[in-house]
Scaffold this active site. Sequence first.
Site, PDB file in Angstrom:
ATOM      1  N   SER A 170      -2.807  -3.498  -3.782  1.00  0.00           N
ATOM      2  CA  SER A 170      -2.112  -2.386  -3.140  1.00  0.00           C
ATOM      3  C   SER A 170      -3.087  -1.238  -2.921  1.00  0.00           C
ATOM      4  O   SER A 170      -3.708  -0.748  -3.861  1.00  0.00           O
ATOM      5  CB  SER A 170      -0.944  -1.922  -4.017  1.00  0.00           C
ATOM      6  OG  SER A 170      -0.284  -0.813  -3.429  1.00  0.00           O
TER       7      SER A 170
ATOM      8  N   SER B 124       0.865  -1.183   0.000  1.00  0.00           N
ATOM      9  CA  SER B 124       0.000   0.000   0.000  1.00  0.00           C
ATOM     10  C   SER B 124       0.896   1.226   0.000  1.00  0.00           C
ATOM     11  O   SER B 124       2.102   1.141   0.233  1.00  0.00           O
ATOM     12  CB  SER B 124      -0.922   0.062   1.232  1.00  0.00           C
ATOM     13  OG  SER B 124      -1.990  -0.846   1.127  1.00  0.00           O
TER      14      SER B 124
ATOM     15  N   GLU C 101      -3.908   2.485  -2.449  1.00  0.00           N
ATOM     16  CA  GLU C 101      -3.351   3.823  -2.671  1.00  0.00           C
ATOM     17  C   GLU C 101      -4.342   4.858  -2.141  1.00  0.00           C
ATOM     18  O   GLU C 101      -5.368   5.133  -2.763  1.00  0.00           O
ATOM     19  CB  GLU C 101      -3.081   4.077  -4.163  1.00  0.00           C
ATOM     20  CG  GLU C 101      -1.743   3.580  -4.649  1.00  0.00           C
ATOM     21  CD  GLU C 101      -1.650   2.072  -4.806  1.00  0.00           C
ATOM     22  OE1 GLU C 101      -0.536   1.546  -4.894  1.00  0.00           O
ATOM     23  OE2 GLU C 101      -2.708   1.406  -4.836  1.00  0.00           O
TER      24      GLU C 101
END
Length: 338
Positions: free
Chosen positions: A258, A220, A260
Amino acid sequence: MEPGEKNAITDVEGVTVGHVTLNDGQVQTGVTAILPHQGNLFQQKVIASSYILNGFGKTMGTIQLDELGNLETPIILTNTLSIGTAADAVFDYMLEQNHEIGDTTGTVNPIIGECNDMFLNDIRGRHVQRHHVHEAIANASTTFEEGSVGAGRGMLCYSLKGGIGTSSRKIELQHGSYTIGVLVVTNFGILRDLQVNGKKIGKTLKETLLHTWEEKDKGSVMVIVATDLPVSERQLQRIIKRASTGLARTGSIITTGSGEIIIGFSTANKVDHQYAPQTQTLETIHEEEIDTAFRAVGEATEEAVLNSLVSATHVIGRDGNERPTLMDLLQKFSMKIT
């Protein structure tokens, strides 16, 4: 564009950052606190917004932040399984400062961001305690470390050691000089995608390495944007979206695993908690001036990510897991970044 004096998020006047780092064998984690100003944040809130590029994350508090367009607590960054503890600690801090919360007025909305540091840290142990969050807030200063510290202690970036990075850019408009500052916790990307100044340095490093790591982008990145530019929450969200251009220039493709998450605030306009029977005045830039801010936040985000990599130090963590730093690899293979 020209960076601020410290090339840090704290170039925005009033903003301070504090870390607590836990570094003990299996425990490689920590806390980072960002304070938008040095007054009472509950009584004098700041304009704020958030934007989700990919929502694989457990960030707390953004629903109300986006609904009301303001921020009323410090922003706390830590590991994924410590967000509850961090929220409890923020409740402690805010209740101590504001005895009317939950009594004669409403409750309070803590903003907590996270990344998953389980490769280097015993995340199941939930070693972050309330007092660590209190210490990070108390330690907050205009000068602070980057790299393997605070919330960035156990993080990886582009398969290398990641962590805390920061940068800033100055904005010159006819009516004044302003600053946009960015702080990141980097825990995303795979090595072959890493780019520096448009050069595919990660691909070269990947081909040079004699061994192969598992490369799956399941980390992340938390991006915190601060500015003293007078903007509405709508304008602020338009600006912080453009942090994505900085992430992309380092090689990020924003993968499914991930998260964001971008959170931004402006210190230019304060929002009083106490009701007053009169209209409220909000000072904002003209929309024609916003492109300069778009460029600034993209540049500052790009450099903040790279600063997290070049500032990182080597960490041996859970079960002996480790990853080299970017600088270690460049030195090992006699490579230079230009």
